[in-house]
Design a protein around this motif. Structure first.
Motif, PDB file in Angstrom:
ATOM      1  N   ILE A  43       0.859  -1.178   0.000  1.00  0.00           N
ATOM      2  CA  ILE A  43       0.000   0.000   0.000  1.00  0.00           C
ATOM      3  C   ILE A  43       0.901   1.235   0.000  1.00  0.00           C
ATOM      4  N   SER A  44       0.552   2.239  -0.793  1.00  0.00           N
ATOM      5  CA  SER A  44       1.381   3.445  -0.851  1.00  0.00           C
ATOM      6  C   SER A  44       0.512   4.648  -1.174  1.00  0.00           C
ATOM      7  N   LEU A  45       0.978   5.817  -0.734  1.00  0.00           N
ATOM      8  CA  LEU A  45       0.291   7.079  -0.968  1.00  0.00           C
ATOM      9  C   LEU A  45       1.161   7.936  -1.873  1.00  0.00           C
ATOM     10  N   GLU A  46       0.540   8.517  -2.900  1.00  0.00           N
ATOM     11  CA  GLU A  46       1.271   9.369  -3.838  1.00  0.00           C
ATOM     12  C   GLU A  46       0.628  10.747  -3.892  1.00  0.00           C
ATOM     13  N   GLY A  47       1.471  11.761  -3.862  1.00  0.00           N
ATOM     14  CA  GLY A  47       1.018  13.136  -4.018  1.00  0.00           C
ATOM     15  C   GLY A  47       1.521  13.707  -5.325  1.00  0.00           C
ATOM     16  N   LEU A  48       1.609  15.029  -5.354  1.00  0.00           N
ATOM     17  CA  LEU A  48       2.017  15.720  -6.583  1.00  0.00           C
ATOM     18  C   LEU A  48       3.430  15.345  -7.003  1.00  0.00           C
ATOM     19  N   TYR A  49       4.301  15.042  -6.029  1.00  0.00           N
ATOM     20  CA  TYR A  49       5.703  14.780  -6.335  1.00  0.00           C
ATOM     21  C   TYR A  49       6.102  13.331  -6.064  1.00  0.00           C
ATOM     22  N   GLY A  50       5.143  12.422  -6.130  1.00  0.00           N
ATOM     23  CA  GLY A  50       5.458  11.007  -5.953  1.00  0.00           C
ATOM     24  C   GLY A  50       5.046  10.488  -4.582  1.00  0.00           C
ATOM     25  N   LYS A  51       5.646   9.380  -4.168  1.00  0.00           N
ATOM     26  CA  LYS A  51       5.263   8.748  -2.909  1.00  0.00           C
ATOM     27  C   LYS A  51       5.550   9.675  -1.735  1.00  0.00           C
ATOM     28  N   CYS A  52       4.640   9.648  -0.762  1.00  0.00           N
ATOM     29  CA  CYS A  52       4.750  10.586   0.354  1.00  0.00           C
ATOM     30  C   CYS A  52       4.149   9.969   1.605  1.00  0.00           C
ATOM     31  N   GLY A  53       4.357  10.610   2.732  1.00  0.00           N
ATOM     32  CA  GLY A  53       3.785  10.181   3.993  1.00  0.00           C
ATOM     33  C   GLY A  53       4.725   9.313   4.806  1.00  0.00           C
ATOM     34  N   ASN A  54       4.380   9.122   6.065  1.00  0.00           N
ATOM     35  CA  ASN A  54       5.093   8.210   6.965  1.00  0.00           C
ATOM     36  C   ASN A  54       4.260   6.953   7.155  1.00  0.00           C
ATOM     37  N   TYR A  55       4.926   5.806   7.131  1.00  0.00           N
ATOM     38  CA  TYR A  55       4.243   4.504   7.164  1.00  0.00           C
ATOM     39  C   TYR A  55       4.505   3.819   8.505  1.00  0.00           C
ATOM     40  N   TYR A  56       3.442   3.199   9.064  1.00  0.00           N
ATOM     41  CA  TYR A  56       3.535   2.555  10.372  1.00  0.00           C
ATOM     42  C   TYR A  56       2.950   1.144  10.295  1.00  0.00           C
ATOM     43  N   ASP A  57       3.517   0.232  11.098  1.00  0.00           N
ATOM     44  CA  ASP A  57       2.974  -1.123  11.135  1.00  0.00           C
ATOM     45  C   ASP A  57       1.848  -1.211  12.160  1.00  0.00           C
ATOM     46  N   GLU A  58       1.341  -2.429  12.393  1.00  0.00           N
ATOM     47  CA  GLU A  58       0.210  -2.620  13.298  1.00  0.00           C
ATOM     48  C   GLU A  58       0.536  -2.237  14.738  1.00  0.00           C
ATOM     49  N   ASN A  59       1.806  -2.223  15.090  1.00  0.00           N
ATOM     50  CA  ASN A  59       2.218  -1.857  16.444  1.00  0.00           C
ATOM     51  C   ASN A  59       2.495  -0.355  16.587  1.00  0.00           C
ATOM     52  N   GLY A  60       2.280   0.391  15.511  1.00  0.00           N
ATOM     53  CA  GLY A  60       2.527   1.817  15.547  1.00  0.00           C
ATOM     54  C   GLY A  60       3.971   2.204  15.370  1.00  0.00           C
ATOM     55  N   GLU A  61       4.798   1.247  14.936  1.00  0.00           N
ATOM     56  CA  GLU A  61       6.214   1.519  14.720  1.00  0.00           C
ATOM     57  C   GLU A  61       6.429   2.068  13.311  1.00  0.00           C
ATOM     58  N   LEU A  62       7.276   3.103  13.218  1.00  0.00           N
ATOM     59  CA  LEU A  62       7.595   3.683  11.921  1.00  0.00           C
ATOM     60  C   LEU A  62       8.393   2.688  11.096  1.00  0.00           C
ATOM     61  N   GLN A  66       6.652  -0.084   2.601  1.00  0.00           N
ATOM     62  CA  GLN A  66       5.217   0.171   2.532  1.00  0.00           C
ATOM     63  C   GLN A  66       4.420  -1.124   2.453  1.00  0.00           C
ATOM     64  N   GLN A  67       5.067  -2.271   2.430  1.00  0.00           N
ATOM     65  CA  GLN A  67       4.359  -3.530   2.194  1.00  0.00           C
ATOM     66  C   GLN A  67       3.414  -3.887   3.327  1.00  0.00           C
ATOM     67  N   CYS A  68       3.831  -3.691   4.584  1.00  0.00           N
ATOM     68  CA  CYS A  68       3.014  -4.117   5.714  1.00  0.00           C
ATOM     69  C   CYS A  68       2.454  -2.935   6.483  1.00  0.00           C
ATOM     70  N   ALA A  69       2.295  -1.790   5.840  1.00  0.00           N
ATOM     71  CA  ALA A  69       1.799  -0.600   6.537  1.00  0.00           C
ATOM     72  C   ALA A  69       0.351  -0.781   6.956  1.00  0.00           C
ATOM     73  N   ALA A  70       0.070  -0.412   8.195  1.00  0.00           N
ATOM     74  CA  ALA A  70      -1.298  -0.427   8.693  1.00  0.00           C
ATOM     75  C   ALA A  70      -1.844   0.994   8.834  1.00  0.00           C
ATOM     76  N   ARG A  71      -0.961   1.972   8.762  1.00  0.00           N
ATOM     77  CA  ARG A  71      -1.356   3.367   8.893  1.00  0.00           C
ATOM     78  C   ARG A  71      -0.383   4.247   8.120  1.00  0.00           C
ATOM     79  N   ILE A  72      -0.904   5.307   7.500  1.00  0.00           N
ATOM     80  CA  ILE A  72      -0.086   6.285   6.792  1.00  0.00           C
ATOM     81  C   ILE A  72      -0.487   7.670   7.293  1.00  0.00           C
ATOM     82  N   ASP A  73       0.486   8.455   7.702  1.00  0.00           N
ATOM     83  CA  ASP A  73       0.239   9.832   8.125  1.00  0.00           C
ATOM     84  C   ASP A  73       0.968  10.780   7.175  1.00  0.00           C
TER      85      ASP A  73
END
Length: 286
Positions: A43-62, A66-73
């Protein structure tokens, strides 16, 4: 031929989310999209300039992957929103969008044989408000700055002088320009005090509504803005009535501080301010 006529879903499962385009309110917005978590490999998030955001796993660890991300901020100085996975739902939540514009992002859901996308539009929220204007102690003053303009053209075809009224300060009022160091401050309308010439000296005057980076003309208190001066045009003369104004100029610098109205985050920019106020005049024919 029989195989060619089969539904493609027999070979590639339909994993399309139930919404492929969603909009969310910039301040406190929330929207939920149903999707298929089975078989999701990335899972990945893309903005105007490509991939963006911080990715976290199920335990809230940065995490860097992006393969096992459970949250993106995602966060900038004006924008703050996040995505989290809850079972078979994608939940988009926006804290604020103080940029004044809409922003479009693409969420990519990677499966083994297909990629599905959700287009997310974050709508504008409340704009930042100015919370502090502070000036440095040093002010550079320049006196006897002159400017002139043609007030009007006169063609006196009589054999006697013609008296013409002129208002010297109408064509050349007081002016102020506040120039920011940071580009994001430009064109914002703010109430802020400006240096003011009064009783032969400069001081900090009243607040005025100005547009940052744009010249602001106003009626000064240092002179009679509606002053009328009579000038005499000779007989049979075609001439111009010239108004000349003498200015005092003050150049100051300081700091503008803005607050995001939802999060309360502060952003600041240095600025310079140049103010010209008329102190004297002359009117003549040419």
């Amino acid at each position: 031929m029989a195989l060619a006529s089969c539904n493609g879903d027999l070979f590639v499962p339909n994993v399309r989310p139930d919404k492929t385009q969603v909009s969310i309110c910039g301040d406190g917005g929330r929207v939920t999209v149903g999707f298929h978590p089975a078989g999701l490999i990335g899972i990945s998030l893309e903005g105007l300039y490509g991939k963006c955001g911080n990715y976290y796993d199920e335990n809230g660890e940065l995490i860097s992957s992006q393969q096992c991300a459970a949250r993106i901020d995602y966060e900038t100085q004006w924008l703050m929103f996040g995505l989290r996975i809850d079972g078979d739902h994608l939940i988009f939540e926006s804290v604020e969008n103080a940029s004044g514009d809409s922003h479009v992002f693409i969420l990519r859901l990677e499966y083994e044989h297909v990629t599905e996308c959700v287009e997310l539009t974050v709508l504008p929220g409340a704009l930042p408000r100015i919370v502090d204007v502070s000036y440095d102690d040093s002010v550079v003053i320049e006196d006897d700055v002159k400017a002139s303009a043609v007030y009007l053209s006169v063609d006196n075809q009589n054999d006697s002088p013609l008296t013409v009224p002129a208002m010297p300060y109408r064509l050349m009022p007081a002016t102020a320009v506040v120039s920011p160091q940071e580009a994001w401050v430009s064109n914002r309308q703010v109430f802020m005090p400006l240096p003011e010439y009064s009783d032969g000296r400069w001081r900090l005057g009243e607040e005025r509504l100005i547009e940052i980076g744009v010249k602001y003309d106003y009626s000064p208190s240092s002179v009679d803005y509606d002053l009328v001066v009579s000038v005499e045009v000779p007989p049979y003369a075609h001439c111009e009535v010239i108004t000349e104004v003498t200015y005092s100029v003050a150049a100051a610098s300081g700091l503008l501080t803005f607050e995001n109205p939802v999060s309360g985050r502060l952003n600041a920019s240095l600025f310079t301010c140049r103010v010209m106020e008329p102190v004297d005049h002359d009117v003549y024919v040419r």
